[in-house]
Design a protein around this motif. Structure first.
Motif, PDB file in Angstrom:
ATOM      1  N   ASP A   1      -5.598  27.595 -23.322  1.00  0.00           N
ATOM      2  CA  ASP A   1      -6.486  28.362 -24.198  1.00  0.00           C
ATOM      3  C   ASP A   1      -7.937  27.949 -23.957  1.00  0.00           C
ATOM      4  O   ASP A   1      -8.208  26.773 -23.712  1.00  0.00           O
ATOM      5  N   PRO A   2      -8.877  28.882 -24.060  1.00  0.00           N
ATOM      6  CA  PRO A   2     -10.293  28.522 -23.903  1.00  0.00           C
ATOM      7  C   PRO A   2     -10.798  27.771 -25.142  1.00  0.00           C
ATOM      8  O   PRO A   2     -10.226  27.884 -26.228  1.00  0.00           O
ATOM      9  N   ALA A   3     -11.873  27.027 -24.978  1.00  0.00           N
ATOM     10  CA  ALA A   3     -12.455  26.286 -26.104  1.00  0.00           C
ATOM     11  C   ALA A   3     -12.861  27.235 -27.234  1.00  0.00           C
ATOM     12  O   ALA A   3     -12.835  26.855 -28.406  1.00  0.00           O
ATOM     13  N   GLU A   4     -13.199  28.454 -26.885  1.00  0.00           N
ATOM     14  CA  GLU A   4     -13.605  29.442 -27.890  1.00  0.00           C
ATOM     15  C   GLU A   4     -12.451  29.855 -28.791  1.00  0.00           C
ATOM     16  O   GLU A   4     -12.656  30.526 -29.797  1.00  0.00           O
ATOM     17  N   ALA A   5     -11.234  29.441 -28.458  1.00  0.00           N
ATOM     18  CA  ALA A   5     -10.069  29.767 -29.285  1.00  0.00           C
ATOM     19  C   ALA A   5      -9.951  28.841 -30.497  1.00  0.00           C
ATOM     20  O   ALA A   5      -9.022  28.989 -31.291  1.00  0.00           O
ATOM     21  N   ASN A   6     -10.877  27.902 -30.651  1.00  0.00           N
ATOM     22  CA  ASN A   6     -10.864  26.975 -31.785  1.00  0.00           C
ATOM     23  C   ASN A   6     -10.790  27.785 -33.080  1.00  0.00           C
ATOM     24  O   ASN A   6     -11.687  28.569 -33.382  1.00  0.00           O
ATOM     25  N   PRO A   7      -9.715  27.597 -33.868  1.00  0.00           N
ATOM     26  CA  PRO A   7      -9.522  28.427 -35.059  1.00  0.00           C
ATOM     27  C   PRO A   7     -10.261  27.940 -36.304  1.00  0.00           C
ATOM     28  O   PRO A   7     -10.225  28.607 -37.329  1.00  0.00           O
ATOM     29  N   TYR A   8     -10.922  26.791 -36.211  1.00  0.00           N
ATOM     30  CA  TYR A   8     -11.567  26.215 -37.385  1.00  0.00           C
ATOM     31  C   TYR A   8     -13.024  26.637 -37.479  1.00  0.00           C
ATOM     32  O   TYR A   8     -13.674  26.884 -36.469  1.00  0.00           O
ATOM     33  N   PRO A   9     -13.572  26.705 -38.689  1.00  0.00           N
ATOM     34  CA  PRO A   9     -14.950  27.163 -38.870  1.00  0.00           C
ATOM     35  C   PRO A   9     -15.958  26.266 -38.143  1.00  0.00           C
ATOM     36  O   PRO A   9     -15.880  25.035 -38.254  1.00  0.00           O
ATOM     37  N   PRO A  10     -16.882  26.865 -37.391  1.00  0.00           N
ATOM     38  CA  PRO A  10     -17.918  26.067 -36.725  1.00  0.00           C
ATOM     39  C   PRO A  10     -18.639  25.183 -37.738  1.00  0.00           C
ATOM     40  O   PRO A  10     -18.904  25.594 -38.866  1.00  0.00           O
ATOM     41  N   GLY A  11     -18.886  23.951 -37.338  1.00  0.00           N
ATOM     42  CA  GLY A  11     -19.570  23.003 -38.210  1.00  0.00           C
ATOM     43  C   GLY A  11     -18.629  22.168 -39.068  1.00  0.00           C
ATOM     44  O   GLY A  11     -19.054  21.195 -39.669  1.00  0.00           O
ATOM     45  N   SER A  12     -17.353  22.546 -39.107  1.00  0.00           N
ATOM     46  CA  SER A  12     -16.406  21.780 -39.922  1.00  0.00           C
ATOM     47  C   SER A  12     -15.887  20.575 -39.147  1.00  0.00           C
ATOM     48  O   SER A  12     -15.941  20.528 -37.918  1.00  0.00           O
ATOM     49  N   ASP A  13     -15.388  19.594 -39.881  1.00  0.00           N
ATOM     50  CA  ASP A  13     -14.784  18.427 -39.236  1.00  0.00           C
ATOM     51  C   ASP A  13     -13.601  18.843 -38.374  1.00  0.00           C
ATOM     52  O   ASP A  13     -13.418  18.329 -37.273  1.00  0.00           O
ATOM     53  N   ALA A  14     -12.789  19.767 -38.873  1.00  0.00           N
ATOM     54  CA  ALA A  14     -11.617  20.219 -38.115  1.00  0.00           C
ATOM     55  C   ALA A  14     -12.047  20.848 -36.790  1.00  0.00           C
ATOM     56  O   ALA A  14     -11.419  20.617 -35.762  1.00  0.00           O
ATOM     57  N   HIS A  15     -13.120  21.633 -36.811  1.00  0.00           N
ATOM     58  CA  HIS A  15     -13.625  22.263 -35.590  1.00  0.00           C
ATOM     59  C   HIS A  15     -14.054  21.197 -34.583  1.00  0.00           C
ATOM     60  O   HIS A  15     -13.697  21.258 -33.407  1.00  0.00           O
ATOM     61  N   ARG A  16     -14.771  20.204 -35.069  1.00  0.00           N
ATOM     62  CA  ARG A  16     -15.253  19.122 -34.201  1.00  0.00           C
ATOM     63  C   ARG A  16     -14.085  18.324 -33.616  1.00  0.00           C
ATOM     64  O   ARG A  16     -14.059  18.031 -32.417  1.00  0.00           O
ATOM     65  N   LEU A  17     -13.099  17.985 -34.437  1.00  0.00           N
ATOM     66  CA  LEU A  17     -11.947  17.218 -33.973  1.00  0.00           C
ATOM     67  C   LEU A  17     -11.104  18.012 -32.984  1.00  0.00           C
ATOM     68  O   LEU A  17     -10.633  17.477 -31.979  1.00  0.00           O
ATOM     69  N   TRP A  18     -10.898  19.296 -33.261  1.00  0.00           N
ATOM     70  CA  TRP A  18     -10.143  20.166 -32.357  1.00  0.00           C
ATOM     71  C   TRP A  18     -10.837  20.206 -31.000  1.00  0.00           C
ATOM     72  O   TRP A  18     -10.212  20.031 -29.964  1.00  0.00           O
ATOM     73  N   ARG A  19     -12.151  20.422 -31.012  1.00  0.00           N
ATOM     74  CA  ARG A  19     -12.915  20.531 -29.769  1.00  0.00           C
ATOM     75  C   ARG A  19     -12.894  19.223 -28.991  1.00  0.00           C
ATOM     76  O   ARG A  19     -12.737  19.220 -27.773  1.00  0.00           O
ATOM     77  N   ARG A  20     -13.047  18.092 -29.686  1.00  0.00           N
ATOM     78  CA  ARG A  20     -13.018  16.800 -29.014  1.00  0.00           C
ATOM     79  C   ARG A  20     -11.662  16.588 -28.329  1.00  0.00           C
ATOM     80  O   ARG A  20     -11.597  16.144 -27.189  1.00  0.00           O
ATOM     81  N   ALA A  21     -10.579  16.908 -29.028  1.00  0.00           N
ATOM     82  CA  ALA A  21      -9.243  16.755 -28.447  1.00  0.00           C
ATOM     83  C   ALA A  21      -9.051  17.711 -27.275  1.00  0.00           C
ATOM     84  O   ALA A  21      -8.439  17.356 -26.268  1.00  0.00           O
TER      85      ALA A  21
END
Length: 67
Positions: free
Chosen positions: A35-55
């Motif tokens: 999946d592309p990084a843009e598929a991150n389902p969490y709201p931009p700026g949220s902790d979940a978004h940041r953690l998902w992207r880091r992983a």
């Protein structure tokens, strides 16, 4: 620590409590599926978004190494 979400989660649960481990695991699985990084389902700026992207960005051999 848990991360609150006001939008539906990928599993369709509104107001879900997302743990850091869950967001990280989801990011790793997304990377493994291709999946592309843009598929991150969490709201931009949220902790979940940041953690998902880091992983998603961190290779498995680096995520388990001591700093």
């Amino acid at each position: 620590m848990s991360i609150s979400r006001s939008d539906p989660s990928p599993a369709g649960q509104a107001e879900a409590e997302i743990s850091p481990a869950t967001a990280s695991r989801a990011g790793r699985h997304a990377r493994d599926r291709g999946d592309p990084a843009e598929a991150n389902p969490y709201p931009p700026g949220s902790d979940a978004h940041r953690l998902w992207r880091r992983a998603w960005e961190t290779p498995d051999d680096e995520s388990n190494s001591a700093g």
